[in-house]
Design a protein around this motif. Sequence first.
Motif, short mmCIF file in Angstrom:
data_model
loop_
_atom_site.label_atom_id
_atom_site.label_comp_id
_atom_site.label_asym_id
_atom_site.label_seq_id
_atom_site.Cartn_x
_atom_site.Cartn_y
_atom_site.Cartn_z
N GLY A 219 -81.06 -44.68 -26.21
CA GLY A 219 -80.69 -46.08 -26.00
C GLY A 219 -79.20 -46.33 -25.99
N ARG A 220 -78.40 -45.27 -26.19
CA ARG A 220 -76.95 -45.44 -26.13
C ARG A 220 -76.46 -45.27 -24.69
N TYR A 221 -75.61 -46.20 -24.29
CA TYR A 221 -74.94 -46.08 -23.00
C TYR A 221 -73.61 -45.40 -23.27
N GLU A 222 -73.41 -44.21 -22.70
CA GLU A 222 -72.28 -43.36 -23.08
C GLU A 222 -71.40 -43.01 -21.89
N TYR A 223 -70.09 -42.96 -22.13
CA TYR A 223 -69.13 -42.33 -21.23
C TYR A 223 -68.97 -40.90 -21.73
N ARG A 224 -69.28 -39.92 -20.91
CA ARG A 224 -69.16 -38.53 -21.37
C ARG A 224 -68.26 -37.73 -20.43
N ILE A 225 -67.51 -36.81 -21.01
CA ILE A 225 -66.69 -35.90 -20.20
C ILE A 225 -66.92 -34.48 -20.71
N TRP A 226 -66.92 -33.54 -19.76
CA TRP A 226 -67.16 -32.15 -20.12
C TRP A 226 -65.90 -31.57 -20.75
N ASN A 227 -66.00 -31.03 -21.97
CA ASN A 227 -64.88 -30.38 -22.64
C ASN A 227 -65.11 -28.88 -22.50
N SER A 228 -64.32 -28.25 -21.61
CA SER A 228 -64.59 -26.83 -21.32
C SER A 228 -64.17 -25.93 -22.48
N ALA B 190 -64.55 -26.66 -25.72
CA ALA B 190 -65.65 -26.70 -26.68
C ALA B 190 -66.98 -26.35 -26.02
N SER B 191 -66.97 -26.29 -24.68
CA SER B 191 -68.19 -26.09 -23.90
C SER B 191 -69.29 -27.07 -24.34
N ALA B 192 -68.90 -28.35 -24.35
CA ALA B 192 -69.85 -29.40 -24.75
C ALA B 192 -69.40 -30.72 -24.13
N TRP B 193 -70.33 -31.66 -24.05
CA TRP B 193 -69.97 -33.00 -23.59
C TRP B 193 -69.33 -33.76 -24.74
N THR B 194 -68.19 -34.40 -24.45
CA THR B 194 -67.54 -35.27 -25.42
C THR B 194 -67.87 -36.71 -25.06
N VAL B 195 -68.34 -37.48 -26.03
CA VAL B 195 -68.62 -38.89 -25.79
C VAL B 195 -67.33 -39.69 -26.02
N LEU B 196 -66.81 -40.32 -24.96
CA LEU B 196 -65.55 -41.07 -25.05
C LEU B 196 -65.79 -42.46 -25.63
N ASP B 197 -66.92 -43.03 -25.30
CA ASP B 197 -67.20 -44.40 -25.69
C ASP B 197 -68.72 -44.59 -25.59
N ARG B 198 -69.25 -45.49 -26.40
CA ARG B 198 -70.69 -45.71 -26.32
C ARG B 198 -71.04 -47.13 -26.76
N HIS B 199 -72.15 -47.61 -26.23
CA HIS B 199 -72.67 -48.94 -26.57
C HIS B 199 -74.16 -48.84 -26.84
N PRO B 200 -74.72 -49.53 -27.82
CA PRO B 200 -73.99 -50.30 -28.82
C PRO B 200 -73.17 -49.39 -29.72
N GLY B 201 -72.02 -49.87 -30.17
CA GLY B 201 -71.20 -49.13 -31.11
C GLY B 201 -71.74 -49.30 -32.51
N PRO B 202 -71.01 -48.78 -33.51
CA PRO B 202 -71.49 -48.88 -34.89
C PRO B 202 -71.42 -50.32 -35.41
N GLY B 203 -72.03 -50.56 -36.57
CA GLY B 203 -71.98 -51.87 -37.20
C GLY B 203 -72.74 -52.90 -36.40
N CYS B 204 -72.15 -54.08 -36.27
CA CYS B 204 -72.87 -55.21 -35.69
C CYS B 204 -72.69 -55.33 -34.17
N ASP B 205 -72.37 -54.23 -33.48
CA ASP B 205 -72.12 -54.30 -32.04
C ASP B 205 -73.38 -54.59 -31.22
N GLY B 206 -74.54 -54.33 -31.77
CA GLY B 206 -75.80 -54.56 -31.05
C GLY B 206 -76.00 -56.03 -30.73
N TYR B 207 -76.87 -56.31 -29.75
CA TYR B 207 -77.05 -57.68 -29.27
C TYR B 207 -77.47 -58.63 -30.39
#
Length: 444
Positions: free
Chosen positions: A266-275, A277-294
């Motif tokens: 259920g997270r909407y994520e911006y991801r970029i490949w980090n070669s 670390a050979s893994a996807w790095t999440v740059l930003d996501r929604h909902p964020g922590p705390g009270c960011d949810g609707y």
Amino acid sequence: MDLASLSTSLFLLSLVSLCISDDQLEPAKPLVFPNDKLISNNGFFALGLFSPANSSSTRFYLGIWYNNVPEHTVVWVANRDNPITISSAATLAVTNRSELVLSDTEGRIYWTTTSSVTTTGGAGAIAALLNDGNLVLRSSEGAVLWQSFDHPTDTLLPGMPLRMNYRMHITQQLVSWKSPEDPSTGDFSVGGDVSSGIQFFIWHGSNISWRSPPLSSAMNSPYQPSDASYVIFTSVVVNGDEISLTYSVSDGSVGLQLHTRIAYTGRYEYRIWNSTASAWTVLDRHPGPGCDGYASCGPFSYCDVTEAVPTCKCPDGFEPNGSTPSGGCARKEMLRCGDGDHFTTLPHVKTPAMPVFVRNRSSDGCAAECLGNCSCKAYAYANMSSAMSGGDPSRCLLWFGELVDMGKYTHIDGEDLYLRLAGSTEPNNWKWARLAFPFSSSCS
Ligand SMILES: *[C@@H]1O[C@H](CO)[C@@H](O)[C@H](O)[C@H]1NC(C)=O
Ligand SMILES: *[C@@H]1O[C@H](CO)[C@@H](O)[C@H](O)[C@H]1NC(C)=O
Ligand SMILES: *[C@@H]1O[C@H](CO)[C@@H](O)[C@H](O)[C@H]1NC(C)=O
Ligand SMILES: *[C@@H]1O[C@H](CO)[C@@H](O)[C@H](O)[C@H]1NC(C)=O
Ligand SMILES: *[C@@H]1O[C@H](CO)[C@@H](O)[C@H](O)[C@H]1NC(C)=O
Ligand SMILES: *[C@@H]1O[C@H](CO)[C@@H](O)[C@H](O)[C@H]1NC(C)=O
Ligand SMILES: *[C@@H]1O[C@H](CO)[C@@H](O)[C@H](O)[C@H]1NC(C)=O
Ligand SMILES: *[C@@H]1O[C@H](CO)[C@@H](O)[C@H](O)[C@H]1NC(C)=O
């Protein structure tokens, strides 16, 4: 170069082209699975049949994935809800009616394209997997008959539009996978809010789980992730009744390994490949922590995202309706409507949900419209850039009833909200300046 070596090179070239998977699919040469693939010219994307990791390998899907990312990452699936259960005999072919068809030798059809464009000739269409990950089917005259960018799965690649049509009340959606091993239609989706036409939602089933701020010119400002050498540009374009959202990345090769997706969680994520670390790095996501949810904070309360842990707070002129602001806030003084209401400015906020979008108003006209109607609790005014305005650059938003899902953001993200308060309410927070309007109220 003499002729002999030229012909040698040509011979080598033709050998090479025999060995490499092609980026094109022609009517006479269907892809025969499980071995055949299309590879984009730049080598970044592949199209073929896949079976999700850890699944018992009995379900096969036609998909597009990153060809040079070691972690198998699928960005598009054709037959997500109709898997093939035998792989040996499946083919993808361009038919003589200019359709792409995924079928098996027993004649079962698992997936086919549908084109709104009617072709005259029919035969001779060619499909190609382009360098940006778009699978495009063109007629022999070169017209685009179908493209995967118009039929998103769960992932938005740079250059791929997410469209909504305000007047026809339709929106394209990204829909999550069910689980990491199951690409079938999941519970979460992302798309435009067709009732206002100017915001995006994440849904969990039919419930909203997150809401974007309303579209504004500020959304078109570039975003540079910390320590990044590249910049992400979002662009919102209004074309008649259609609004489309796309993004692009300043560094083309980096950009090809960046995407947004709605994950099965259920997270909407911006991801970029980090070669490294050979893994996807999440740059930003929604909902964020705390009270960011609707609407995590109750009515008239706002989520302060500038805090280390985002928390609910009450705006000036309001107090917690209960023990904490998370349950909502109530006015310290009731509105009197006719006599002496004023607006207080809440700077840099995510404005509340469900605005009424009034067209063709000046900033003063927008304020007057709100002040003149006792049920109007707040307004916000912005100028849209020409690309976003579709001819009318004004964006006057009014809110009636309870104000929900407000947030306080950093300077660049928010915009000013003018909140209606009773005349004598004094601001107790120096940050939120008071602004009185020189209008006489015309409530009757
Ligand atoms: C597949 O299984 C392995 C081991 O159980 C696990 O580490 C990995 O995360 C799984 N992959 C996915 C995509 O779930
Ligand atoms: C198109 O293909 C179908 C099935 O392969 C075949 O039966 C039909 O004769 C073809 N039509 C033309 C005009 O080539
Ligand atoms: C949607 O909200 C209703 C009411 O709050 C709740 O009963 C239901 O379980 C929610 N659905 C999902 C998919 O979360
Ligand atoms: C990539 O991964 C490496 C190793 O984990 C880490 O040091 C680096 O900060 C990461 N780069 C980005 C841009 O996230
Ligand atoms: C305050 O809370 C009470 C009880 O939950 C509720 O009835 C009332 O509508 C709330 N007032 C506001 C302004 O939200
Ligand atoms: C916008 O408002 C102005 C002044 O009220 C009016 O003259 C004009 O016709 C309106 N334009 C549209 C497109 O409604
Ligand atoms: C105030 O706005 C509401 C909601 O748009 C509308 O129903 C009502 O008629 C308006 N009242 C006046 C006096 O304009
Ligand atoms: C909108 O544009 C007008 C005219 O260009 C300008 O005077 C006004 O300050 C702008 N308002 C905002 C909120 O940007």
